[in-house]
Design a protein around this motif. Structure first.
Motif, PDB file in Angstrom:
ATOM      1  N   ARG A   1       1.149  -1.099  -0.139  1.00 37.20           N
ATOM      2  CA  ARG A   1       0.298   0.557   0.314  1.00 37.20           C
ATOM      3  C   ARG A   1       0.602   1.047  -0.412  1.00 37.20           C
ATOM      4  O   ARG A   1       0.677   2.018  -0.119  1.00 37.20           O
ATOM      5  N   ALA A   2       2.076   1.629   1.011  1.00 37.03           N
ATOM      6  CA  ALA A   2       2.594   2.505   0.502  1.00 37.03           C
ATOM      7  C   ALA A   2       3.207   2.688  -0.812  1.00 37.03           C
ATOM      8  O   ALA A   2       4.035   3.631  -1.213  1.00 37.03           O
ATOM      9  N   LYS A   3       4.144   1.653  -1.025  1.00 39.13           N
ATOM     10  CA  LYS A   3       4.429   1.701  -2.421  1.00 39.13           C
ATOM     11  C   LYS A   3       3.653   2.113  -3.467  1.00 39.13           C
ATOM     12  O   LYS A   3       3.813   2.951  -4.646  1.00 39.13           O
ATOM     13  N   ALA A   4       2.258   1.764  -3.849  1.00 41.54           N
ATOM     14  CA  ALA A   4       1.192   2.883  -4.098  1.00 41.54           C
ATOM     15  C   ALA A   4       1.539   4.258  -3.900  1.00 41.54           C
ATOM     16  O   ALA A   4       0.096   4.720  -4.575  1.00 41.54           O
TER      17      ALA A   4
ATOM     18  N   ASN B   1       1.784   9.747  -5.330  1.00 40.49           N
ATOM     19  CA  ASN B   1       2.281  11.265  -4.939  1.00 40.49           C
ATOM     20  C   ASN B   1       1.726  11.465  -3.322  1.00 40.49           C
ATOM     21  O   ASN B   1       1.401  12.522  -2.779  1.00 40.49           O
ATOM     22  N   ASP B   2       2.186  10.808  -2.679  1.00 38.29           N
ATOM     23  CA  ASP B   2       1.494  10.795  -1.267  1.00 38.29           C
ATOM     24  C   ASP B   2       2.031  10.421  -0.386  1.00 38.29           C
ATOM     25  O   ASP B   2       2.016   8.815   0.271  1.00 38.29           O
ATOM     26  N   PRO B   3       3.485  10.623   0.187  1.00 36.44           N
ATOM     27  CA  PRO B   3       4.984  10.374   0.974  1.00 36.44           C
ATOM     28  C   PRO B   3       3.781  10.375   2.471  1.00 36.44           C
ATOM     29  O   PRO B   3       4.226   9.482   2.906  1.00 36.44           O
ATOM     30  N   ALA B   4       3.120  11.119   2.183  1.00 37.98           N
ATOM     31  CA  ALA B   4       2.416  10.680   4.537  1.00 37.98           C
ATOM     32  C   ALA B   4       2.458   9.975   4.172  1.00 37.98           C
ATOM     33  O   ALA B   4       2.499   9.091   5.488  1.00 37.98           O
ATOM     34  N   GLY B   5       0.735   9.468   3.259  1.00 36.99           N
ATOM     35  CA  GLY B   5       0.543   8.656   3.413  1.00 36.99           C
ATOM     36  C   GLY B   5       1.396   6.899   3.540  1.00 36.99           C
ATOM     37  O   GLY B   5       0.859   6.048   4.429  1.00 36.99           O
ATOM     38  N   ALA B   6       2.256   7.221   2.672  1.00 36.36           N
ATOM     39  CA  ALA B   6       3.372   5.894   2.248  1.00 36.36           C
ATOM     40  C   ALA B   6       3.784   5.461   3.878  1.00 36.36           C
ATOM     41  O   ALA B   6       4.673   4.630   4.382  1.00 36.36           O
TER      42      ALA B   6
ATOM     43  N   ALA C   1      10.875  -2.729   4.703  1.00 37.38           N
ATOM     44  CA  ALA C   1      10.411  -1.597   5.161  1.00 37.38           C
ATOM     45  C   ALA C   1      10.887  -0.019   5.770  1.00 37.38           C
ATOM     46  O   ALA C   1      10.818   0.748   5.384  1.00 37.38           O
ATOM     47  N   PHE C   2      11.741  -0.650   6.515  1.00 40.69           N
ATOM     48  CA  PHE C   2      12.533   0.603   7.050  1.00 40.69           C
ATOM     49  C   PHE C   2      13.700   1.210   6.380  1.00 40.69           C
ATOM     50  O   PHE C   2      13.446   2.545   6.198  1.00 40.69           O
ATOM     51  N   TYR C   3      13.880   0.350   4.576  1.00 43.36           N
ATOM     52  CA  TYR C   3      14.534   1.123   4.285  1.00 43.36           C
ATOM     53  C   TYR C   3      13.603   2.252   3.112  1.00 43.36           C
ATOM     54  O   TYR C   3      14.363   3.336   4.018  1.00 43.36           O
TER      55      TYR C   3
END
Length: 235
Positions: free
Chosen positions: A163-166, A171-176, A193-195
């Protein structure tokens, strides 16, 4: 056993003592449970000798091939299962998985859509279709599927990770970062995920200290790609 066999031979003939179609199929399923894929295929082939249109046996044979990494070989077997009974969602879903493994995201998406139409209660379809949509860079639709999977079970770190990749693609870094935080909270051994969390913090929000901490955690978990970022930005 000798007495039983002799009775069979006398009363019914040799053919009547042969395993039935269902018995052969169940023997194949038992071999699947033991992860004896080759032996399972042998039983399914014997099942299909008795009934070439046995959709369940065709699907199970395809799964055994898939488990051996024989994705190309599994696809025509799943197709035969679909042709035998197109109302079953499993061969559509499994053929989609095989196409996905081969990087054929459009083909996999079409089959996931068919599987979903046949059985909307199967949450694995939403996650896997989300991965195919991610591969096609259709980020908003991927998010819808990942969210559908999380509604059923919110404790799925891999769903949050993808989901974070999507979200990054959308263009939603906060949501990621929120999704990645959920990922590492559920799976604190997920170095990737930490990376990604560290890189996103540093590149999108300028949180250098927090980002470096995430990158160092990723490296400590064996995710070696973090070292370049640490060397360039954290030392």
């Amino acid at each position: 056993m000798k007495r039983i066999l002799s009775i069979c031979l006398l009363a019914f003939g040799i053919a009547s003592c042969s395993p039935s179609e269902e018995e052969l199929f169940q023997a194949g399923i038992q071999k699947m449970d033991q992860q004896a894929w080759g032996e399972a295929i042998e039983y399914f082939d014997r099942t299909l000798e008795q009934n070439p249109k046995n959709a369940s046996a065709l699907n199970a044979k395809g799964v055994a091939l898939f488990q051996q990494g024989k994705y190309e070989e599994s696809i025509p077997v799943f197709t035969a299962s679909i042709e035998a009974d197109s109302s079953l969602y499993k061969p559509w879903f499994n053929r989609a998985n095989a196409s996905f493994e081969l990087g054929k995201f459009k083909e996999s998406l079409a089959d996931y859509n068919m599987a979903n139409g046949l059985d909307q209660s199967q949450t694995d379809i939403y996650y896997n279709r989300g991965l195919a949509l991610l591969g096609l860079e259709q980020y908003e639709d991927a998010l819808l599927d990942f969210d559908a999977a999380l509604q059923v079970n919110p404790n799925q770190p891999l769903v949050y990770f993808n989901r974070a990749k999507a979200q990054i693609g959308n263009n939603d870094p906060a949501g990621a970062m929120e999704s990645l935080t959920n990922t590492v909270n559920l799976d604190p051994r997920n170095g990737a995920a930490f990376y990604l969390l560290g890189v996103t913090r540093m590149s999108a929000t300028g949180e250098k200290e927090e980002g470096c901490a995430d990158l160092k955690m990723a490296l400590s978990l064996g995710y070696t790609e973090a070292k370049t970022w640490i060397d360039d930005f954290c030392e």
